[in-house]
Design a protein around this motif. Sequence first.
Motif, PDB file in Angstrom:
ATOM      1  N   HIS A 102       0.864  -1.174   0.000  1.00 33.76           N
ATOM      2  CA  HIS A 102       0.000   0.000   0.000  1.00 33.76           C
ATOM      3  C   HIS A 102       0.901   1.225   0.000  1.00 33.76           C
ATOM      4  O   HIS A 102       1.625   1.473   0.951  1.00 33.76           O
ATOM      5  CB  HIS A 102      -0.885  -0.017   1.243  1.00 33.76           C
ATOM      6  CG  HIS A 102      -2.248   0.554   0.994  1.00 33.76           C
ATOM      7  ND1 HIS A 102      -3.225   0.622   1.948  1.00 33.76           N
ATOM      8  CD2 HIS A 102      -2.808   1.090  -0.119  1.00 33.76           C
ATOM      9  CE1 HIS A 102      -4.310   1.172   1.449  1.00 33.76           C
ATOM     10  NE2 HIS A 102      -4.080   1.463   0.203  1.00 33.76           N
ATOM     11  N   GLY A 103       0.865   2.013  -1.067  1.00 37.16           N
ATOM     12  CA  GLY A 103       1.859   3.051  -1.225  1.00 37.16           C
ATOM     13  C   GLY A 103       3.120   2.418  -1.790  1.00 37.16           C
ATOM     14  O   GLY A 103       3.064   1.611  -2.709  1.00 37.16           O
ATOM     15  N   GLY A 104       4.273   2.756  -1.248  1.00 34.74           N
ATOM     16  CA  GLY A 104       5.519   2.164  -1.724  1.00 34.74           C
ATOM     17  C   GLY A 104       6.701   2.779  -1.031  1.00 34.74           C
ATOM     18  O   GLY A 104       6.590   3.819  -0.369  1.00 34.74           O
ATOM     19  N   PHE A 105       7.868   2.139  -1.160  1.00 33.45           N
ATOM     20  CA  PHE A 105       9.067   2.659  -0.507  1.00 33.45           C
ATOM     21  C   PHE A 105       9.579   3.921  -1.202  1.00 33.45           C
ATOM     22  O   PHE A 105      10.060   4.848  -0.562  1.00 33.45           O
ATOM     23  CB  PHE A 105      10.157   1.591  -0.473  1.00 33.45           C
ATOM     24  CG  PHE A 105       9.832   0.434   0.431  1.00 33.45           C
ATOM     25  CD1 PHE A 105       9.838   0.604   1.814  1.00 33.45           C
ATOM     26  CD2 PHE A 105       9.498  -0.797  -0.076  1.00 33.45           C
ATOM     27  CE1 PHE A 105       9.522  -0.449   2.661  1.00 33.45           C
ATOM     28  CE2 PHE A 105       9.185  -1.856   0.759  1.00 33.45           C
ATOM     29  CZ  PHE A 105       9.190  -1.683   2.138  1.00 33.45           C
ATOM     30  N   SER A 106       9.496   3.947  -2.523  1.00 36.70           N
ATOM     31  CA  SER A 106       9.991   5.128  -3.241  1.00 36.70           C
ATOM     32  C   SER A 106       9.098   6.342  -3.014  1.00 36.70           C
ATOM     33  O   SER A 106       9.552   7.487  -3.146  1.00 36.70           O
ATOM     34  CB  SER A 106      10.086   4.828  -4.742  1.00 36.70           C
ATOM     35  OG  SER A 106       8.798   4.609  -5.297  1.00 36.70           O
ATOM     36  N   THR A 107       7.835   6.102  -2.696  1.00 39.25           N
ATOM     37  CA  THR A 107       6.908   7.216  -2.465  1.00 39.25           C
ATOM     38  C   THR A 107       6.578   7.398  -0.979  1.00 39.25           C
ATOM     39  O   THR A 107       5.692   8.176  -0.640  1.00 39.25           O
ATOM     40  CB  THR A 107       5.592   6.982  -3.247  1.00 39.25           C
ATOM     41  OG1 THR A 107       5.045   5.714  -2.868  1.00 39.25           O
ATOM     42  CG2 THR A 107       5.841   7.010  -4.742  1.00 39.25           C
ATOM     43  N   TRP A 108       7.316   6.682  -0.117  1.00 39.87           N
ATOM     44  CA  TRP A 108       7.058   6.793   1.324  1.00 39.87           C
ATOM     45  C   TRP A 108       7.194   8.238   1.799  1.00 39.87           C
ATOM     46  O   TRP A 108       6.353   8.749   2.542  1.00 39.87           O
ATOM     47  CB  TRP A 108       8.024   5.895   2.095  1.00 39.87           C
ATOM     48  CG  TRP A 108       7.915   6.036   3.586  1.00 39.87           C
ATOM     49  CD1 TRP A 108       7.004   5.443   4.400  1.00 39.87           C
ATOM     50  CD2 TRP A 108       8.741   6.836   4.436  1.00 39.87           C
ATOM     51  NE1 TRP A 108       7.205   5.810   5.717  1.00 39.87           N
ATOM     52  CE2 TRP A 108       8.272   6.675   5.766  1.00 39.87           C
ATOM     53  CE3 TRP A 108       9.839   7.678   4.216  1.00 39.87           C
ATOM     54  CZ2 TRP A 108       8.856   7.312   6.855  1.00 39.87           C
ATOM     55  CZ3 TRP A 108      10.428   8.316   5.296  1.00 39.87           C
ATOM     56  CH2 TRP A 108       9.928   8.139   6.594  1.00 39.87           C
TER      57      TRP A 108
END
Length: 268
Positions: A102-108
């Motif tokens: 849900h979401g992502g690491f690059s967009t955290w």
Amino acid sequence: MHISEGIITGVPAVLYTAGSLCLVGFGAKKMKDMAALHPEKKALFGMAGAFIFFLSLIPIPAFTGTTSHPCGSPLVGILLGPWVGIAITGLTLLLQAAFFAHGGFSTWGANVITLGVGGAFFGWLSFRIARKVGLAGLIAMRPPLILLDEPFAGLDPASTDHLLRLIRHLNSHHHYTFVIVTHDINIASLIAKRVIVLVDGRIIADGPPKDILTNEKLLRDSRLEPPILTQLFQRILDDPSKNDRIPVTIDEAMDILNSLNQNQRFDA
């Protein structure tokens, strides 16, 4: 809304992440300091994290690559302050990215900014404005009595001081009478002219602040502690059993210190 993995990449993603790490780190420090002063709030931190975690897992389709959903960070910002709200939101977003995609690491980092900073500060600021507008509306009606239930809860020190000065001004210059419900004994020592102690819905004490707030047995039986200033003087004075020498306010403390200083000069 969550920003999905891959929507933001490269330098913008790095900048968002670096900035969010600083914000979440500062929020975590605030949370640690709050837990040290109020250990009972540790359970509330966990409940707030679970609340944000599960609430924000409810997806509502929005624009391409994004989802909209209920956001719990404004409520956490109101209850625990915006910085704690940012820290808890940042942690929950990290767990969601790791285990639920849900979401992502690059967009955290970007999600922390939009959901954490935007949500927590929006909720906190909106609540402060609503509280001030509500008090202003009451004053405009010129009621004979104003009842405030925990008006200082969730306020930062500067806002607490501003509200204290406002209440004192309205009381002394415009003759408004305030009945304030609070669990903060230090607030009571700063503003009250009369203190009523309730235990299980029963009045067990009613009188001037000095009589009530220096009575250790009464406060202990009521599951309360004396104000910090009172506790300090109870420890440093040679005979703390004499309540007339124990201060409740800063002005009283200054009078006692000046008296002790003069006595020491006289003895010398």
